[in-house]
Design an enzyme around this catalytic site. Sequence first.
Site, PDB file in Angstrom:
ATOM      1  N   HIS A   1      51.792  34.721 -64.467  1.00  0.00           N
ATOM      2  CA  HIS A   1      52.618  33.773 -63.701  1.00  0.00           C
ATOM      3  C   HIS A   1      53.561  33.019 -64.639  1.00  0.00           C
ATOM      4  O   HIS A   1      54.723  32.786 -64.336  1.00  0.00           O
ATOM      5  CB  HIS A   1      51.729  32.731 -63.009  1.00  0.00           C
ATOM      6  CG  HIS A   1      50.986  33.226 -61.811  1.00  0.00           C
ATOM      7  ND1 HIS A   1      51.616  33.750 -60.714  1.00  0.00           N
ATOM      8  CD2 HIS A   1      49.656  33.241 -61.514  1.00  0.00           C
ATOM      9  CE1 HIS A   1      50.710  34.076 -59.795  1.00  0.00           C
ATOM     10  NE2 HIS A   1      49.505  33.785 -60.260  1.00  0.00           N
TER      11      HIS A   1
ATOM     12  N   HIS B   1      45.888  36.469 -66.284  1.00  0.00           N
ATOM     13  CA  HIS B   1      46.463  36.307 -64.954  1.00  0.00           C
ATOM     14  C   HIS B   1      47.498  35.166 -64.930  1.00  0.00           C
ATOM     15  O   HIS B   1      48.652  35.362 -64.533  1.00  0.00           O
ATOM     16  CB  HIS B   1      45.333  36.023 -63.950  1.00  0.00           C
ATOM     17  CG  HIS B   1      45.798  35.841 -62.542  1.00  0.00           C
ATOM     18  ND1 HIS B   1      45.776  36.852 -61.613  1.00  0.00           N
ATOM     19  CD2 HIS B   1      46.318  34.763 -61.898  1.00  0.00           C
ATOM     20  CE1 HIS B   1      46.258  36.407 -60.458  1.00  0.00           C
ATOM     21  NE2 HIS B   1      46.590  35.141 -60.604  1.00  0.00           N
ATOM     22  N   GLU B   2      47.071  34.004 -65.378  1.00  0.00           N
ATOM     23  CA  GLU B   2      47.971  32.847 -65.311  1.00  0.00           C
ATOM     24  C   GLU B   2      49.158  33.021 -66.264  1.00  0.00           C
ATOM     25  O   GLU B   2      50.271  32.584 -65.960  1.00  0.00           O
ATOM     26  CB  GLU B   2      47.211  31.551 -65.599  1.00  0.00           C
ATOM     27  CG  GLU B   2      46.018  31.271 -64.673  1.00  0.00           C
ATOM     28  CD  GLU B   2      46.355  31.239 -63.175  1.00  0.00           C
ATOM     29  OE1 GLU B   2      47.520  30.981 -62.823  1.00  0.00           O
ATOM     30  OE2 GLU B   2      45.441  31.512 -62.360  1.00  0.00           O
TER      31      GLU B   2
ATOM     32  N   GLU C   1      52.306  36.910 -57.672  1.00  0.00           N
ATOM     33  CA  GLU C   1      51.014  37.574 -57.865  1.00  0.00           C
ATOM     34  C   GLU C   1      51.182  38.969 -58.452  1.00  0.00           C
ATOM     35  O   GLU C   1      50.321  39.455 -59.173  1.00  0.00           O
ATOM     36  CB  GLU C   1      50.258  37.658 -56.540  1.00  0.00           C
ATOM     37  CG  GLU C   1      49.571  36.379 -56.148  1.00  0.00           C
ATOM     38  CD  GLU C   1      48.558  35.890 -57.179  1.00  0.00           C
ATOM     39  OE1 GLU C   1      48.646  34.696 -57.529  1.00  0.00           O
ATOM     40  OE2 GLU C   1      47.719  36.669 -57.641  1.00  0.00           O
TER      41      GLU C   1
END
Lengths: 503, 503
Positions: free
Chosen positions: A271, A267-268, A297
């Site tokens: 980003h 997830h990160e 997101e």
Amino acid sequence: MDLHEAYDTLLGEFVREYIVLSQIYYILGWDFETYMPPKGVKQRSEELAMMATLEHDRLTNPKIGELLKTIKNDPKYFSLDEEKKRNIELTERKYKRESKIPKELVEKLAKHYPIATDAWKKAKKESNYSLFKPALDKMLELTKEKAHYLDPNKEPFDALVDKYEPGMSSAQYTKLFDELKEGLIPIIKKCVNSPNQPNLSLIKRKVSIPIQKQLSEDIAKLVHYDLERGRIDETEHPFTTGYYDDVRITTHYYEEDFSDSFYSVLHEAGHGIYEQNLEHKYKYQLVGESASYGFHESQSRFIENLIGRSREFWEFYLPRLKEMTGNVFSDVELDPFVYAINEVKPSKIRIAADEVTYSLHIIIRFEIERDLLSGKITTEQLPEIWNAKYKEYLGVDIENDSEGVLQDSHWAGGSFSYFPSYAIGNIYNAQMLAKMVEDIPFKELIKKGELKSIIDWLIKNVHSVSNLYDPPELIKRITGEEISPKYFINYLEEKFSKIYGFS
Amino acid sequence: MDLHEAYDTLLGEFVREYIVLSQIYYILGWDFETYMPPKGVKQRSEELAMMATLEHDRLTNPKIGELLKTIKNDPKYFSLDEEKKRNIELTERKYKRESKIPKELVEKLAKHYPIATDAWKKAKKESNYSLFKPALDKMLELTKEKAHYLDPNKEPFDALVDKYEPGMSSAQYTKLFDELKEGLIPIIKKCVNSPNQPNLSLIKRKVSIPIQKQLSEDIAKLVHYDLERGRIDETEHPFTTGYYDDVRITTHYYEEDFSDSFYSVLHEAGHGIYEQNLEHKYKYQLVGESASYGFHESQSRFIENLIGRSREFWEFYLPRLKEMTGNVFSDVELDPFVYAINEVKPSKIRIAADEVTYSLHIIIRFEIERDLLSGKITTEQLPEIWNAKYKEYLGVDIENDSEGVLQDSHWAGGSFSYFPSYAIGNIYNAQMLAKMVEDIPFKELIKKGELKSIIDWLIKNVHSVSNLYDPPELIKRITGEEISPKYFINYLEEKFSKIYGFS
């Protein structure tokens, strides 16, 4: 001063310095969350307040107003290229918005962030909401004050939302979320009521932290997160911060469940690659920032879910996981593992939620923060209302505040009106995927672990476009359509009907 | 505006903000040395330059001049208490000094620091001076320019020295160092020519890094370095940075020689406790800073050497070392171990040098930087001259630049005229010890590992006095005498005649 001189001064003297200052602020924030000595909180609070007021000073300098006037009054303004016009527009927006907020308030908010976050950490650790409540009260009061300065005629939620999703409103969120709920609930029901439930013991096996750290690096690299321009650290709550050549992500390791950190890192890193691949020629310009929190997101959840929770991903990665973890998963077969990884089960913790129920966590937060900001509910009632909504929407019983209202750090950091962007991200990314599969053989590439063309597609269509367009226009340019939850619902239906075997 | 209002504005608006800004600068510098992603150098260079120019702007604001005039012209000025007068004096000095340097130069220097340091790291790693030379040339040129602005009538070395040792000069250093050399050389000769030489195999045994990290924490706590207000990290070159409640030290671990990091930690913790114990009521005032770099070194070397290399320390600590390292040192006896820890042997690396030869490393650097700054020698000749001086003063052959001219990071960071402070620290601390033993049973306390009274003595006499006095006055207040190398020479003679058994 002519048009070009005014433009260069605006960007070189004000925008550039504002951005450098804000990057310093983020480094101080990162340090606060990662390595700062525990008793450094008050000192850091002074430092953050100093940086925030310097940023504010830069952004609200009356010279910016004069420069903007010079630029816009010049007849040659209309012949400027689009990038320049966009920079001017973004600067004007920021200037006008920021000028409404008094410097003292900016200072108070920045000073209170580390103090409230510190209180939140302690409260979460002891699962004692009352340790956080006074700090939350103050943060809420300051935030409402800010909302009032920004637009006294709007509901506070709506006055604040522009920072995260330019042009969005609580009315639009309500509409999108209603549509979302309508699509999600039947899928959740079918999954939950399915007679065949996944076997979670295929995942929840002890993997040592050093091995998990190796996994973190491996998957970060796999999705092209550049560790020469980034790092992976540990924090209570995973996050990403930074810009271009210095973008940092964090995770939280649990020995008993490798998947927790595994998906945090994916997830990160999603980003992270967005920030690392912003168009370099726009660096230190407002056009060189990301498009919105929702778009951010969309990228993180694209990597985490659309790639990382797909059967194709595990077709490629399961052998590697087995190899890297010794014999922990040696008996595990692909389909039952993918099933377990995709278990749909209403749960308590947002960041550990499955793809289907996740948006309900967001809807709960959206409703609560809207009502907190408007004064319809108080912080006194907060845990009770939180728990009631979790019962109502997800059917789960929250047994302590640590797994309830204290689970997220956002409100401690003053990020109100931010949560809905998470759900918007889901909507955007499924809509993008529908377009992507027209261009490249998405599933086949993942199966082979060849993610480069996928990441390149994201770079070309999202990252490097940076902040050239507002989100509504950007999603239209990428997909040819306005934002629509239908792709996300379709994606979930297709995926989970296969996994759970319903039709 | 009356006197008190002017004073409060001066301190609250300018000094306080300047200090907060400088602390942010240090955090960015710490991050650069510890955790910053390798390719973040250019971005960090922008950030450091921004902070440096903001500091400069704060310090050179013409309002400071006006406020100082208001204050000093007020007849009640003379009835102000000493602390306030000192704050005014220190502010005036800083204001005048900083105002001489153009902002552009400040920016260039700050921008060049991470770039030159990065070049130095690479050059050191590859032991290739030519990789560092261009960056050093530029740093030297900028530094000379700065010296010229500060005082065109002084030798550059002398124009710069005030930052490190207010009131010192190369002439005074030369005088002190001549006296020092005269005392040191006979001791070195006796040690080196002694028929009984220490057995280094008692120290150089493999201790794993995790165990060494436990040792670091243990000894840091032992000397009352507060880990709730500090940290220990790893860097190429150990250093200390920070202020009051956020003071950070670093070390470098070598598996084959625990003593390297062990003494680095004691040394840096000595710096650390100074910063942590500055008088809290002076925080964010110039009177609340440390007295000088020489005084800082007196504290670090007090902990490292006067305590950490004493027989009494190992009487207490050797059993603990044995316990913490398994059976690595189980056969080791006290006296041969203390002998080995105190081996006097001319060597190549300053930070690993023994107490007796250490000052010669400083004298070499002093002579070289004085001549580099005056243009008497060039950076082209630097390695050759470095190696020749090491041969002449210490009798050692430098085989590669990594263990020669590239060993220290100071010049890459623009710290010229700084090195002599290290030797001054030795002189101060022995002079202080002579006084301390009149007040408390120094050796007996160390034997028992009870360091509290010793640290308290340092807090009372040095740390909490902060920057109330210039170094020449401070040393006189503490010891009743002007700076004198004789105590250091006496200390060395007494200690090493015992250890080496000469008279």
